[in-house]
Design a protein around this motif. Structure first.
Motif, mmCIF file in Angstrom:
data_model
loop_
_atom_site.group_PDB
_atom_site.id
_atom_site.type_symbol
_atom_site.label_atom_id
_atom_site.label_comp_id
_atom_site.label_asym_id
_atom_site.label_seq_id
_atom_site.Cartn_x
_atom_site.Cartn_y
_atom_site.Cartn_z
ATOM 1 N N ASN A 119 0.829 -1.200 0.000
ATOM 2 C CA ASN A 119 0.000 0.000 0.000
ATOM 3 C C ASN A 119 0.867 1.254 0.000
ATOM 4 O OD1 ASN A 119 -2.550 1.159 -0.079
ATOM 5 N ND2 ASN A 119 -2.853 1.107 2.130
ATOM 6 N N CYS A 120 1.977 1.207 0.727
ATOM 7 C CA CYS A 120 2.908 2.336 0.728
ATOM 8 C C CYS A 120 3.523 2.539 -0.656
ATOM 9 C CB CYS A 120 4.011 2.110 1.761
ATOM 10 S SG CYS A 120 3.461 2.227 3.477
ATOM 11 N N LEU A 121 3.927 1.461 -1.290
ATOM 12 C CA LEU A 121 4.514 1.562 -2.623
ATOM 13 C C LEU A 121 3.530 2.174 -3.607
ATOM 14 C CD1 LEU A 121 6.363 -1.875 -2.841
ATOM 15 C CD2 LEU A 121 7.434 0.379 -2.684
ATOM 16 N N THR A 122 2.281 1.768 -3.507
ATOM 17 C CA THR A 122 1.242 2.299 -4.394
ATOM 18 C C THR A 122 1.089 3.807 -4.221
ATOM 19 O OG1 THR A 122 0.024 0.204 -4.379
ATOM 20 C CG2 THR A 122 -1.207 2.167 -4.996
ATOM 21 N N SER A 123 1.310 4.291 -3.011
ATOM 22 C CA SER A 123 1.161 5.718 -2.720
ATOM 23 C C SER A 123 2.451 6.504 -2.933
ATOM 24 C CB SER A 123 0.670 5.904 -1.276
ATOM 25 O OG SER A 123 -0.620 5.352 -1.115
ATOM 26 N N GLY A 124 3.493 5.857 -3.434
ATOM 27 C CA GLY A 124 4.738 6.554 -3.704
ATOM 28 C C GLY A 124 5.623 6.761 -2.498
ATOM 29 N N LEU A 125 5.387 5.970 -1.453
ATOM 30 C CA LEU A 125 6.224 6.015 -0.255
ATOM 31 C C LEU A 125 7.214 4.863 -0.255
ATOM 32 C CD1 LEU A 125 3.370 6.813 2.266
ATOM 33 C CD2 LEU A 125 5.256 8.351 1.712
ATOM 34 N N ILE A 126 8.305 5.032 0.452
ATOM 35 C CA ILE A 126 9.345 4.004 0.520
ATOM 36 C C ILE A 126 9.204 3.235 1.825
ATOM 37 C CG2 ILE A 126 11.828 3.557 0.531
ATOM 38 C CD1 ILE A 126 12.200 6.205 -0.972
ATOM 39 N N LYS A 156 6.684 -10.050 -0.814
ATOM 40 C CA LYS A 156 5.850 -10.779 -1.776
ATOM 41 C C LYS A 156 5.083 -9.800 -2.676
ATOM 42 C CE LYS A 156 2.310 -14.440 -1.903
ATOM 43 N NZ LYS A 156 1.251 -13.710 -2.648
ATOM 44 N N ASP A 157 5.150 -10.049 -3.968
ATOM 45 C CA ASP A 157 4.435 -9.251 -4.976
ATOM 46 C C ASP A 157 4.937 -7.828 -5.118
ATOM 47 O OD1 ASP A 157 2.743 -11.434 -5.570
ATOM 48 O OD2 ASP A 157 1.334 -10.863 -3.996
ATOM 49 N N PHE A 158 6.119 -7.514 -4.586
ATOM 50 C CA PHE A 158 6.697 -6.194 -4.844
ATOM 51 C C PHE A 158 6.972 -6.070 -6.338
ATOM 52 C CE2 PHE A 158 8.809 -4.428 -0.736
ATOM 53 C CZ PHE A 158 7.642 -4.636 -0.034
ATOM 54 N N PRO A 159 6.634 -4.950 -6.952
ATOM 55 C CA PRO A 159 6.932 -4.775 -8.381
ATOM 56 C C PRO A 159 8.438 -4.705 -8.617
ATOM 57 C CG PRO A 159 6.113 -2.738 -7.432
ATOM 58 C CD PRO A 159 5.940 -3.785 -6.375
#
Length: 251
Positions: A119-126, A156-159
């Protein structure tokens, strides 16, 4: 000069006044030591309510701000939760996920940690993905298995090409004054780095007196600091001591 990450987790500490004072002391510290921040990514993780104050005071100092936790949901009827998109809008760059206190006090599973990280990755957070073994697991010789399992489930499932950081925090060393030896910390951080090829931090009773020995190890890219991050001069003394030792080693 080695690039390091100096991250300070304030946990449930500090206040508006303390945040202002920390920023003022930080500015004074760096004015006395121009260039000390070179090749260093510095981030402070305050409680949610202090994030706007931290962003206001730290941005001009070249210090980023992060959050200590985030929801696995984007929005909706989730009382008490904070969405990553809200944290991004508030000025955060990083978010800690899977800290041992969240895992062991609040029962967060590696699967939930993974959802939060995604969810963080989707929002552009690291995400700063924390992993670590308990004393019982360490004494049973299960450190490698525990870390590998938490890491596998956590990413898991990280792009492909996702930007994230891993923090190795042995549970038995957090807030106890008992840090892992530099050799032991390096061994586990090497295991992590060989698996995911991202910056790897060490956390667990890091302080000015042991920072140089820890951060000089090839697989340790900095620290996620707890108690020693609550006072600016203690926190930045960690950086000062490491850079002094680094320069001495070159000379």
């Amino acid at each position: 000069m080695k690039k390091i990450f100096l991250f300070g987790n304030w946990k449930m500490n500090q206040s508006l006044r303390a945040t202002e004072n920390f920023a003022a002391e930080s500015a004074a510290f760096f004015s006395e030591r121009p260039g000390l921040k070179a090749e260093t990514e510095i981030c402070i993780f305050p409680p949610f309510v202090l994030i706007p104050e931290a962003v206001k005071n730290f941005t001009n100092l070249g210090v980023t701000v992060g959050a200590q936790n985030a929801s696995d949901h984007g929005e909706g009827a989730y009382t008490g939760e904070v969405a990553p998109s809200m944290l991004k809008e508030a000025g955060c760059r990083y978010v800690i996920v899977g800290h041992s206190e969240r895992r062991h006090i609040y029962g967060e599973s590696s699967e939930l940690v993974n959802k939060k990280a995604l969810n963080c990755l989707t929002s552009g957070l690291i995400p700063v993905l924390c992993v670590g073994e308990t004393l019982e697991e360490r004494d049973a010789g299960r450190t490698t298995d525990v870390i590998s399992d938490q890491l596998r489930k956590g990413v898991k499932d990280f792009p492909a090409g996702a930007a994230y950081v891993v923090a190795y925090e042995p549970v038995w060393a957090i807030g106890t004054g008992r840090a892992a030896s530099a050799e032991d910390a390096e061994k586990v951080c090497r295991l992590i780095k060989d698996s995911v090829r991202v910056p790897v931090l060490y956390g667990g009773s890091v302080k000015p007196s042991n920072a140089a020995e820890l951060f000089s190890r090839p697989s340790i890219d900095g620290g996620l600091i707890g108690g020693a991050s609550l006072k600016a001069r203690d926190f930045f003394a960690i950086l000062k001591n490491f850079r002094a030792a680094e320069l001495e080693a070159v000379l």
